[in-house]
Design a protein around this motif. Structure first.
Motif, PDB file in Angstrom:
ATOM      1  N   VAL A   1       9.989  -5.841  -9.489  1.00  0.00           N
ATOM      2  CA  VAL A   1      10.360  -5.831  -8.078  1.00  0.00           C
ATOM      3  C   VAL A   1       9.268  -5.223  -7.219  1.00  0.00           C
ATOM      4  N   VAL A   2       8.875  -5.968  -6.186  1.00  0.00           N
ATOM      5  CA  VAL A   2       8.016  -5.469  -5.121  1.00  0.00           C
ATOM      6  C   VAL A   2       8.941  -5.259  -3.925  1.00  0.00           C
ATOM      7  N   ALA A   3       9.047  -4.026  -3.477  1.00  0.00           N
ATOM      8  CA  ALA A   3       9.967  -3.684  -2.391  1.00  0.00           C
ATOM      9  C   ALA A   3       9.174  -3.395  -1.128  1.00  0.00           C
ATOM     10  N   ALA A   4       9.566  -4.024  -0.029  1.00  0.00           N
ATOM     11  CA  ALA A   4       8.902  -3.813   1.260  1.00  0.00           C
ATOM     12  C   ALA A   4       9.897  -3.167   2.218  1.00  0.00           C
ATOM     13  N   ALA A   5       9.481  -2.047   2.808  1.00  0.00           N
ATOM     14  CA  ALA A   5      10.340  -1.338   3.757  1.00  0.00           C
ATOM     15  C   ALA A   5       9.459  -0.684   4.816  1.00  0.00           C
ATOM     16  N   SER A   6      10.091  -0.299   5.927  1.00  0.00           N
ATOM     17  CA  SER A   6       9.326   0.139   7.093  1.00  0.00           C
ATOM     18  C   SER A   6       9.137   1.641   7.230  1.00  0.00           C
TER      19      SER A   6
ATOM     20  N   ARG B   1       0.909  -7.372   6.757  1.00  0.00           N
ATOM     21  CA  ARG B   1       1.237  -8.528   7.614  1.00  0.00           C
ATOM     22  C   ARG B   1       0.269  -9.678   7.358  1.00  0.00           C
ATOM     23  N   ILE B   2      -1.004  -9.379   7.189  1.00  0.00           N
ATOM     24  CA  ILE B   2      -1.993 -10.419   6.901  1.00  0.00           C
ATOM     25  C   ILE B   2      -1.695 -11.060   5.550  1.00  0.00           C
ATOM     26  N   THR B   3      -1.360 -10.245   4.553  1.00  0.00           N
ATOM     27  CA  THR B   3      -1.041 -10.769   3.227  1.00  0.00           C
ATOM     28  C   THR B   3       0.171 -11.682   3.281  1.00  0.00           C
TER      29      THR B   3
ATOM     30  N   THR C   1       5.020  -2.799   7.634  1.00  0.00           N
ATOM     31  CA  THR C   1       4.556  -2.698   9.015  1.00  0.00           C
ATOM     32  C   THR C   1       3.045  -2.541   9.107  1.00  0.00           C
ATOM     33  N   SER C   2       2.377  -2.347   7.976  1.00  0.00           N
ATOM     34  CA  SER C   2       0.924  -2.173   8.003  1.00  0.00           C
ATOM     35  C   SER C   2       0.230  -3.509   8.295  1.00  0.00           C
TER      36      SER C   2
END
Length: 86
Positions: free
Chosen positions: A29-34, A59-61, A54-55
């Motif tokens: 699991v890759v988890a993305a949070a702010s 966002r570019i990735t 939010t980085s």
């Protein structure tokens, strides 16, 4: 085995549930949070990698990523699936 799941909004209730389900099925699991707190919650739930969505680099990735199938949690209602393809 060998499956990897990206969970957006990983620090919220549905995101944490998605991490739990993915881990129980053997996925990485890759988890993305702010926020730091939400990323800590995702890590505590068992996410293998935790990122700040939010980085600028993230966002570019995401913008340049291509996926065959993406999932987002939509409902935890009884009798209904809670993942919908987008």
């Amino acid at each position: 085995g060998g499956q990897r799941v990206l969970v957006l909004g990983a620090g919220g209730g549905l995101g944490l549930a998605a991490i739990d389900v993915a881990r129980s099925l053997g996925a990485s699991v890759v988890a993305a949070a702010s926020s730091d707190e939400k990323r800590a919650a995702a890590a505590a739930m068992g996410a293998d990698v935790v990122i700040d969505y939010t980085s600028e680099a993230c966002r570019i990735t995401f913008r340049n990523a291509s996926c065959t199938i993406r999932y987002r949690p939509i409902s935890m209602r009884a009798g209904r699936g809670w993942l919908a393809s987008t």
